[in-house]
Design an enzyme around this catalytic site. Structure first.
Site, PDB file in Angstrom:
ATOM      1  N   VAL A  74       0.847  -1.185   0.000  1.00  0.00           N
ATOM      2  CA  VAL A  74       0.000   0.000   0.000  1.00  0.00           C
ATOM      3  C   VAL A  74       0.885   1.238   0.000  1.00  0.00           C
ATOM      4  O   VAL A  74       1.809   1.344   0.808  1.00  0.00           O
ATOM      5  CB  VAL A  74      -0.918   0.030   1.246  1.00  0.00           C
ATOM      6  CG1 VAL A  74      -1.750   1.303   1.273  1.00  0.00           C
ATOM      7  CG2 VAL A  74      -1.809  -1.199   1.282  1.00  0.00           C
ATOM      8  N   CYS A  75       0.595   2.151  -0.918  1.00  0.00           N
ATOM      9  CA  CYS A  75       1.296   3.438  -0.919  1.00  0.00           C
ATOM     10  C   CYS A  75       0.253   4.533  -1.122  1.00  0.00           C
ATOM     11  O   CYS A  75      -0.934   4.253  -1.193  1.00  0.00           O
ATOM     12  CB  CYS A  75       2.395   3.485  -1.972  1.00  0.00           C
ATOM     13  SG  CYS A  75       1.824   3.561  -3.665  1.00  0.00           S
ATOM     14  N   ALA A  76       0.703   5.741  -1.215  1.00  0.00           N
ATOM     15  CA  ALA A  76      -0.225   6.875  -1.298  1.00  0.00           C
ATOM     16  C   ALA A  76      -1.122   6.786  -2.529  1.00  0.00           C
ATOM     17  O   ALA A  76      -2.336   6.924  -2.429  1.00  0.00           O
ATOM     18  CB  ALA A  76       0.537   8.191  -1.276  1.00  0.00           C
ATOM     19  N   ALA A 112      -3.714   3.686  -0.920  1.00  0.00           N
ATOM     20  CA  ALA A 112      -4.300   3.598   0.421  1.00  0.00           C
ATOM     21  C   ALA A 112      -5.822   3.609   0.343  1.00  0.00           C
ATOM     22  O   ALA A 112      -6.495   2.925   1.123  1.00  0.00           O
ATOM     23  CB  ALA A 112      -3.787   4.744   1.287  1.00  0.00           C
TER      24      ALA A 112
END
Length: 109
Positions: free
Chosen positions: A9-11, A41
């Site tokens: 999960v990243c921005a 996210a």
């Protein structure tokens, strides 16, 4: 080891695409049965509901969300880890992959 599903999960979900590719290659080199996907996210909640996830790896830019995810996955017993900034920046996929799998193994022993 059975097939392990790792969700990164990243921005925005974009910065992890190259890392996912490198992690898949590292897994193949080690003959590991893993499924590795990446999402933003915002998309993570839906994935946690719709898929069987074993390990949730958070990019350094969303480390502040760790406690939120720990609460959401508590009943599912999903491992949640934050990727070290240095390893993320250097795309050290093999180290990230093996550390995540090793932490899961230690907890399951």
């Amino acid at each position: 080891m059975s097939n392990t599903h790792i969700l990164l999960v990243c921005a925005t979900g974009m910065s992890t695409n190259m890392l996912v590719s490198k992690m898949r290659k590292a897994a193949k080199n080690h003959n590991l049965e893993v499924t590795i996907t990446a999402v933003s996210a915002n998309e993570a909640d839906a994935r946690l509901i719709s898929q069987e996830i074993d390990i949730l790896l958070l990019g350094p830019q969303v480390r502040y969300m760790k406690s939120k995810f720990l609460k959401k996955v508590k009943e599912k017993k999903i491992e949640v880890h934050v990727i070290e900034t240095k390893d993320y920046g250097m795309m050290n996929a093999e180290k990230i992959l093996l550390e995540a799998l090793n932490l899961r193994e230690i907890k399951n022993d």
